[in-house]
Every structure is written in C-alpha cells, then in structure tokens.
Design a protein around this motif. Sequence first.
Motif, short mmCIF file in Angstrom:
data_model
loop_
_atom_site.label_atom_id
_atom_site.label_comp_id
_atom_site.label_asym_id
_atom_site.label_seq_id
_atom_site.Cartn_x
_atom_site.Cartn_y
_atom_site.Cartn_z
N GLY A 163 45.29 47.74 43.94
CA GLY A 163 45.99 46.60 43.35
C GLY A 163 45.05 45.46 43.04
N GLN A 164 45.64 44.35 42.65
CA GLN A 164 44.89 43.16 42.27
C GLN A 164 44.04 42.64 43.43
N GLY A 165 42.93 42.00 43.10
CA GLY A 165 42.06 41.41 44.10
C GLY A 165 42.15 39.89 44.07
N PRO A 186 39.91 51.30 47.33
CA PRO A 186 39.45 49.98 46.92
C PRO A 186 40.43 49.30 45.96
N PHE A 187 40.23 47.97 45.75
CA PHE A 187 41.14 47.25 44.86
C PHE A 187 40.89 47.65 43.42
N ASP A 188 41.62 47.06 42.48
CA ASP A 188 41.72 47.67 41.15
C ASP A 188 40.42 47.75 40.36
N LEU A 189 39.50 46.79 40.50
CA LEU A 189 38.27 46.87 39.69
C LEU A 189 37.44 48.10 40.06
N PRO A 190 37.06 48.29 41.32
CA PRO A 190 36.36 49.54 41.65
C PRO A 190 37.27 50.76 41.58
N GLY A 191 38.56 50.57 41.85
CA GLY A 191 39.49 51.69 41.75
C GLY A 191 39.51 52.28 40.36
N CYS A 192 39.55 51.43 39.35
CA CYS A 192 39.56 51.91 37.96
C CYS A 192 38.24 52.60 37.61
N ALA A 228 37.35 42.82 32.47
CA ALA A 228 36.39 43.11 33.52
C ALA A 228 35.31 44.04 33.01
N CYS A 229 34.07 43.64 33.19
CA CYS A 229 32.92 44.44 32.80
C CYS A 229 32.11 44.72 34.05
N GLU A 230 31.89 46.00 34.37
CA GLU A 230 31.22 46.34 35.62
C GLU A 230 30.32 47.54 35.45
N ARG A 251 28.23 45.89 40.03
CA ARG A 251 27.93 44.54 39.57
C ARG A 251 29.01 44.21 38.56
N ALA A 252 29.90 43.29 38.91
CA ALA A 252 31.10 43.03 38.11
C ALA A 252 31.09 41.64 37.53
#
Length: 499
Positions: A74-76, A233-239, A260-262, A291-292
Amino acid sequence: MIIGLDVGTSMTKADAYDDDGVKIASAERASRLDQYDDGRVEQDLEDVLASAADVTRRVVAEAGRPVRALAITGQGDGLWLRDGDGYATRPPISWLDDRAGDLVRRWQDDGTVQRVYGRTGSGLFPGCHGPLINHLAEHEPEALERATVAGYCVDAIVQRLTGEVTVDASDATLPFLDVTTRRYDDEAIAACGIADHRRLLAEPTPAGTVLELDRRGAELVGLPVGTPVTGGPFDLPGCAIGAGLSRPGDGLLILGTTLACEVFTDTVDLDPADEPAGMWICTPDPGSWLRAMPAMVGTAGLDWLLNLLGVGIDSLGDLLEGTAPGAGGVSALPFLSASGERAPFLDTRARGQLEGVTLSTTRGQVVRAVCEGIAYTARNCFERAASASRVPGRLVACGGGSRSGPWAQIFADVLDVPLVVPDDPGLGTRGAAVSAARALGDELDPADWAAPSRTVEPTAHAHEHYEPGYLRYRAHVDTARDFWARQAQGFARPGTTTR
C-alpha cells in the motif's frame, strides 16, 4: 492461491494469483480521501479497513480456491497513529498533507533537511514522519500520548488483521532508517526534535517474516484463523518487484497519483553534499536497494487539468494525437501539490506554471504541455536516480497513466529508451504476492511472475525535438525556483522594506 492486497491513496485493490503468477480474480473499491482548504489531507482507518475487507472477500468468492496467504502492500509515508489494539488515536494523515509545510521550510533554511538527508538519504517533506510528529507534538500532543505506534498504512492494516505491531524496512526507510544497517538513526530523529517520541517507532521486521490472521482479522476479511499474512514492501518497491525487476540498473516508472521513478542498485552512496530529494529504499533483499525519486503529482495533475477543461479521461488519446510535439509553444511545470515538490528537487514552495499560452491555444495543446512537462520531470528524476546513466537500462512503466498509448509514447520519446508496458498496469498486488511466495519458501525470481507486456519504442528523430525541449524545461525550473525563493522573501532587496 495468494491474494495480493494493495491499499492505495484513493483505491484499494485485491488480486488473486495462482502458483504460476496468473491472475485469476480481481476486485477494487475507492477509499475516501478527506482534503481541506488549509492543506490537511486525511483518511479514516475504519473506511480503509472496510475497503480492504470488501475487495478481499469479493476476490475469494470469485476465485473459489483455498487461500495460501494474504499479501499486503500500500501507500507509504504519511502518519498512521494507533493504540495498542490498532485503533486510530486520530485520523491517519496522508502523505499529501501540508500542515507541516511551514516547518519543513524552516528546516530547509536552518539545515535540518540537509543533515537528515546526509544520514539517511531520505529527503524530508511535509507528508513524512519527521515534520508530522513534530507538528502534532506542538498542536495535538494528546494524540501522541494515546498512541502506541506511529506507523504507516501497511502496518496499520497488518496490526488490525494479526494483532502484531510491525513495520517493513521499506516503510521504515522514510525518513529515519540507516538503509545500510536497517536500524534507526537516532541523530536524524533528534534533528527533527522528536527524540521524546522515539518509542512510537516500531523496529523493522526482518525480511521474510510471516504472520497469521487472528480471530478479529479473520472475521474482518472472511478467511480462516491462522491464514499466513505478509506486510510489505510498500507500493513503490512492491510495484518494482511486481514488474519482474530486481537487478542493478533495472528501472520502474510509475504513472499513478505519484510520478515515481526508481532504479535498483546494489550500492548506497549517501553523499551529504547532494541536494536532499527522493530517498533510498530497502527491499526484501538485504543487498539491494531502490534509489527512488517520487514526484508529488503524476496522474493527479492530469486529472485536475481534464476536470478544469471539462473533458473526460477517455478524451486523452484524441487530445494528444491531435497535437504536435511542443504543444504549439505551450510548456508546463507540473508541480501542483499543495505541499510543493520532493523530487527531483525538494521545495515546499514549488507551484505549477503554464507558459506560452495565447488566444489561439487549444485544449489539446494545454493537455499535451502538461503531459510533456510530467515526462520531462520523469527524465530529470531518472537523471538523479540512475547517477551515471541518464535513464536505467531496462525500463518498465506501470500505473493508470501507462494505459494511454499516446502518453506512453511521449515518455518513450522524452526518455529516448524503449518503454516496457505490462498488460496489467497495477503491479503492486503482484509484487506483494511475489514477496509472500518467497517468504513462504518458494525459490522465485520476480521475472518468473512478470505479466505479459508490450514495448513502446521511441519515435524516430523524436529526440531532435525533445532534447531542446528538455533543456528549456530545466532552464524554466531553475528560473522558477529562484522566483519561489524570492517570493518567499517578499522580493526584499537590501535597504528596502516590503509590505
């Protein structure tokens, strides 16, 4: 089957995956987001829980198979204060919130933001733990006194389903974790003036931790007591995991509420001299980080513009295809969040701008200008996230914005790289399910579960237009940042007064 549950900012989604990573059922439900004129943005924990329970029950009913695990992402960021039983001591504060904006501006001026970034690699912004806890300590101390934990969305859901107070290392990264040791940095906490509230920060849960539904959680989601549960993990690493990425140099572009750019990396470089923006994020693998650079506004900015112009999202493709690159001379800075911007630079005073508009400007040109501005922002973010390379080697795009073929083409052209677009744009649930399968003992490469995809190639010679366009965008940003700084000072000059 494994159920992936993604509790987003405005939407909660559940997907069921079989043992081969094939999606066999899906459900979603909108969550309520309470936004106030003074910049406060909050949610209701009970409403969020109800949405999570609803989509989980619907997926179970549709798929009709035994559930091996419930995997939550989910959201962070934001601040989700709870008591020992998992009930909110005040409404959860969203990462979009701006109540601590003035505080962050002071911290920018006195060097606090830079000091924290130098220790944790996490850029402070109004919607993260440091300024929010500090703000509540002054304005709502009773909410902190009643709280047992100051957490995030994912661990709030986990606590109510399992009774356990946990936090994934990815969430804990923001903003106090030393990502190399996965321990909190007490100097960063002290720099934010909240050392007295250190007790509220749960220690990060070891990677691969599996919990179980307790009786209360089982009744909520309609699954048996003891069903395995993973949180994060939350949504950024999850995706990123759901996109089938995990190797150094792999990159992900998320076109969601957040742009989000990672980029995956196997090294961490916390250079205190860097401009404090973005963050380093722990992944389930101890030797791997992201690195996000998550910009505050992605599709939310486009949604705002389309609503303002009185056109629907279904018109986006025609509006873009009916205009040429460069948008007839119109350009845009897409910094529309009330709390400013956190990537590719940190400036709480950042505001959106349109330039080059005339009486002959069309709606399509304005829309294209904003879409190009967001794409230029993505390139700027990747330049910072990917360090030596302008953009990562393999780049996957996901999120609602990636469904638009013409907009995906703009990103491929501006970044000048092939853009891999999965058929399934919502990769958060898939990443959560992959993480759960690995925690349960499966030897699984995220690439094994990657969804089918198409590749958007850069248009021939597009870089000849977008390269100078990007340079103009960067110059426009520099000019705007100088303007925002002078505006904050009242345009005062030596020997003059302002009023």
